[in-house]
Design a protein around this motif. Structure first.
Motif, PDB file in Angstrom:
ATOM      1  N   PRO A   4     -87.630  69.142  46.530  1.00  0.00           N
ATOM      2  CA  PRO A   4     -88.301  70.433  46.690  1.00  0.00           C
ATOM      3  C   PRO A   4     -87.456  71.576  46.136  1.00  0.00           C
ATOM      4  N   LEU A   5     -88.128  72.561  45.573  1.00  0.00           N
ATOM      5  CA  LEU A   5     -87.491  73.746  45.024  1.00  0.00           C
ATOM      6  C   LEU A   5     -87.994  74.972  45.775  1.00  0.00           C
ATOM      7  N   LYS A   6     -87.217  76.056  45.734  1.00  0.00           N
ATOM      8  CA  LYS A   6     -87.606  77.303  46.401  1.00  0.00           C
ATOM      9  C   LYS A   6     -88.333  78.215  45.419  1.00  0.00           C
ATOM     10  N   VAL A   7     -89.446  78.769  45.857  1.00  0.00           N
ATOM     11  CA  VAL A   7     -90.123  79.816  45.099  1.00  0.00           C
ATOM     12  C   VAL A   7     -89.850  81.117  45.856  1.00  0.00           C
ATOM     13  N   LYS A   8     -89.151  82.025  45.196  1.00  0.00           N
ATOM     14  CA  LYS A   8     -88.804  83.297  45.853  1.00  0.00           C
ATOM     15  C   LYS A   8     -88.702  84.387  44.796  1.00  0.00           C
ATOM     16  N   LYS A   9     -88.599  85.615  45.249  1.00  0.00           N
ATOM     17  CA  LYS A   9     -88.496  86.732  44.322  1.00  0.00           C
ATOM     18  C   LYS A   9     -87.121  86.729  43.675  1.00  0.00           C
ATOM     19  N   HIS A  10     -87.133  86.899  42.364  1.00  0.00           N
ATOM     20  CA  HIS A  10     -85.902  87.012  41.589  1.00  0.00           C
ATOM     21  C   HIS A  10     -85.305  88.379  41.910  1.00  0.00           C
ATOM     22  N   LYS A  11     -84.046  88.412  42.253  1.00  0.00           N
ATOM     23  CA  LYS A  11     -83.380  89.643  42.681  1.00  0.00           C
ATOM     24  C   LYS A  11     -83.469  90.764  41.638  1.00  0.00           C
ATOM     25  N   THR A  13     -85.748  91.089  39.021  1.00  0.00           N
ATOM     26  CA  THR A  13     -87.066  91.489  38.532  1.00  0.00           C
ATOM     27  C   THR A  13     -88.109  91.664  39.630  1.00  0.00           C
ATOM     28  N   GLU A  14     -87.840  91.145  40.817  1.00  0.00           N
ATOM     29  CA  GLU A  14     -88.798  91.157  41.925  1.00  0.00           C
ATOM     30  C   GLU A  14     -90.021  90.286  41.643  1.00  0.00           C
ATOM     31  N   GLU A  15     -89.988  89.514  40.564  1.00  0.00           N
ATOM     32  CA  GLU A  15     -91.059  88.568  40.251  1.00  0.00           C
ATOM     33  C   GLU A  15     -90.716  87.222  40.864  1.00  0.00           C
ATOM     34  N   LEU A  16     -91.748  86.413  41.125  1.00  0.00           N
ATOM     35  CA  LEU A  16     -91.494  85.080  41.660  1.00  0.00           C
ATOM     36  C   LEU A  16     -90.750  84.231  40.634  1.00  0.00           C
ATOM     37  N   ALA A  17     -89.821  83.439  41.127  1.00  0.00           N
ATOM     38  CA  ALA A  17     -89.050  82.533  40.282  1.00  0.00           C
ATOM     39  C   ALA A  17     -88.766  81.278  41.096  1.00  0.00           C
ATOM     40  N   VAL A  18     -88.384  80.218  40.393  1.00  0.00           N
ATOM     41  CA  VAL A  18     -88.110  78.936  41.037  1.00  0.00           C
ATOM     42  C   VAL A  18     -86.608  78.696  41.036  1.00  0.00           C
ATOM     43  N   PHE A  19     -86.093  78.323  42.203  1.00  0.00           N
ATOM     44  CA  PHE A  19     -84.663  78.061  42.357  1.00  0.00           C
ATOM     45  C   PHE A  19     -84.444  76.674  42.934  1.00  0.00           C
ATOM     46  N   ALA A  20     -83.421  76.011  42.431  1.00  0.00           N
ATOM     47  CA  ALA A  20     -82.986  74.720  42.965  1.00  0.00           C
ATOM     48  C   ALA A  20     -81.779  74.964  43.858  1.00  0.00           C
ATOM     49  N   CYS A  21     -81.851  74.452  45.077  1.00  0.00           N
ATOM     50  CA  CYS A  21     -80.734  74.561  46.011  1.00  0.00           C
ATOM     51  C   CYS A  21     -79.906  73.292  45.862  1.00  0.00           C
ATOM     52  N   LEU A  22     -78.666  73.441  45.466  1.00  0.00           N
ATOM     53  CA  LEU A  22     -77.834  72.275  45.206  1.00  0.00           C
ATOM     54  C   LEU A  22     -76.385  72.578  45.524  1.00  0.00           C
ATOM     55  N   THR A  23     -75.598  71.536  45.486  1.00  0.00           N
ATOM     56  CA  THR A  23     -74.157  71.664  45.625  1.00  0.00           C
ATOM     57  C   THR A  23     -73.542  71.098  44.364  1.00  0.00           C
ATOM     58  N   ILE A  24     -72.540  71.777  43.852  1.00  0.00           N
ATOM     59  CA  ILE A  24     -71.883  71.323  42.629  1.00  0.00           C
ATOM     60  C   ILE A  24     -70.476  70.835  42.956  1.00  0.00           C
ATOM     61  N   THR A  25     -70.135  69.689  42.383  1.00  0.00           N
ATOM     62  CA  THR A  25     -68.789  69.135  42.536  1.00  0.00           C
ATOM     63  C   THR A  25     -68.307  68.672  41.173  1.00  0.00           C
ATOM     64  N   GLY A  26     -67.034  68.423  41.075  1.00  0.00           N
ATOM     65  CA  GLY A  26     -66.466  67.922  39.833  1.00  0.00           C
ATOM     66  C   GLY A  26     -64.964  67.871  39.909  1.00  0.00           C
ATOM     67  N   GLU A  27     -64.386  67.296  38.882  1.00  0.00           N
ATOM     68  CA  GLU A  27     -62.942  67.103  38.840  1.00  0.00           C
ATOM     69  C   GLU A  27     -62.182  68.416  38.954  1.00  0.00           C
ATOM     70  N   LYS A  28     -62.683  69.468  38.316  1.00  0.00           N
ATOM     71  CA  LYS A  28     -61.983  70.757  38.314  1.00  0.00           C
ATOM     72  C   LYS A  28     -62.434  71.687  39.434  1.00  0.00           C
ATOM     73  N   ILE A  29     -63.348  71.200  40.260  1.00  0.00           N
ATOM     74  CA  ILE A  29     -63.866  72.028  41.358  1.00  0.00           C
ATOM     75  C   ILE A  29     -63.172  71.587  42.633  1.00  0.00           C
ATOM     76  N   ARG A  30     -62.454  72.489  43.263  1.00  0.00           N
ATOM     77  CA  ARG A  30     -61.616  72.147  44.420  1.00  0.00           C
ATOM     78  C   ARG A  30     -62.419  71.686  45.632  1.00  0.00           C
ATOM     79  N   ARG A  31     -63.549  72.333  45.851  1.00  0.00           N
ATOM     80  CA  ARG A  31     -64.392  71.960  46.995  1.00  0.00           C
ATOM     81  C   ARG A  31     -65.845  72.138  46.598  1.00  0.00           C
ATOM     82  N   VAL A  39     -84.324  77.845  37.908  1.00  0.00           N
ATOM     83  CA  VAL A  39     -84.857  76.835  36.992  1.00  0.00           C
ATOM     84  C   VAL A  39     -85.467  77.596  35.825  1.00  0.00           C
ATOM     85  N   ASP A  40     -84.878  77.414  34.640  1.00  0.00           N
ATOM     86  CA  ASP A  40     -85.284  78.196  33.471  1.00  0.00           C
ATOM     87  C   ASP A  40     -85.568  77.255  32.308  1.00  0.00           C
ATOM     88  N   THR A  41     -86.849  76.965  32.090  1.00  0.00           N
ATOM     89  CA  THR A  41     -87.226  76.055  31.011  1.00  0.00           C
ATOM     90  C   THR A  41     -87.075  76.706  29.635  1.00  0.00           C
TER      91      THR A  41
END
Length: 155
Positions: A4-11, A13-31, A39-41
Motif C-alpha cells: 500500500p502507498l499513501k495518497v496525501k497532499k504534496h507539501k 504544491t498542495e496537490e495530491l501525490a503518491v508516497f511510498a513509506c519505506l526504510t532504507i538500509t545499506g553498507e554506507k548507511i549507519r542505521r 512516487v514519480d513516474t
C-alpha cells in the motif's frame, strides 16, 4: 503481493501525490532510516534529496559523483548527483510482511549552492525502481487508492 502507498497532499504544491513509506538500509548507511518517497513516474531515477541525505549521515567523500549526468535540475534547483551503491528498500505489504528490495544504486542529490528551500523537496522513487522490480503501479486519485503489486513471491 500488494504494497500500500499513501495518497496525501504534496507539501510544495498542495496537490495530491503518491508516497511510498519505506526504510532504507545499506553498507554506507549507519542505521535504517524511515522515508516517505514521492512516487514519480516522470523521474528516471530514484534519488535521496538533502533532507533525507542529512538524516542518513553518509559522508559525501565516500560517494562517487555520477559521470554520465552529474548535474540535475529538480523543483527549480540545481543539484550534483552522487551515487549510493547497494541499498535495500524495505516496505510492508498489505498483511504487514516485510518486503525487501535490493537496488544496485540510487542517487543522492546535493545542492550546488546553499538554499533552505531544497529541504522541502521529497526524495523520489523513480522509474528505475519500477523497471528493476517489475512492480505494477496502481493509482486511482478518485478513491485515494494507490499501491504496488507483484506476482513475484521472491520478495
Amino acid at each position: 503481493m500488494r504494497i500500500p502507498l499513501k495518497v496525501k497532499k504534496h507539501k510544495n504544491t498542495e496537490e495530491l501525490a503518491v508516497f511510498a513509506c519505506l526504510t532504507i538500509t545499506g553498507e554506507k548507511i549507519r542505521r535504517p532510516v524511515p522515508i516517505d518517497m514521492l512516487v514519480d513516474t516522470g523521474s528516471p531515477w530514484t534519488v535521496i534529496t538533502p533532507k533525507e541525505y542529512e538524516r542518513l549521515k553518509i559522508p559525501l567523500r565516500t560517494l562517487e559523483r555520477a559521470s554520465d549526468i552529474s548535474q540535475v535540475y529538480l523543483s527549480g534547483h540545481t543539484f550534483w548527483r552522487y551515487l549510493l551503491y547497494d541499498v535495500t528498500l524495505r516496505f510492508r505489504d498489505e498483511n504487514g510482511k516485510l518486503i525487501k528490495v535490493d537496488l544496485p544504486l540510487i542517487g543522492v542529490l546535493v545542492p550546488t549552492k546553499k538554499d533552505r528551500e531544497v529541504e522541502d523537496i521529497p526524495s523520489i522513487l523513480g522509474c528505475d525502481f519500477l523497471k528493476q522490480t517489475c512492480f505494477t503501479f496502481v493509482y486511482n486519485p478518485c478513491n485515494n487508492l494507490a499501491y504496488f503489486e507483484s506476482d513475484d513471491t521472491s520478495y
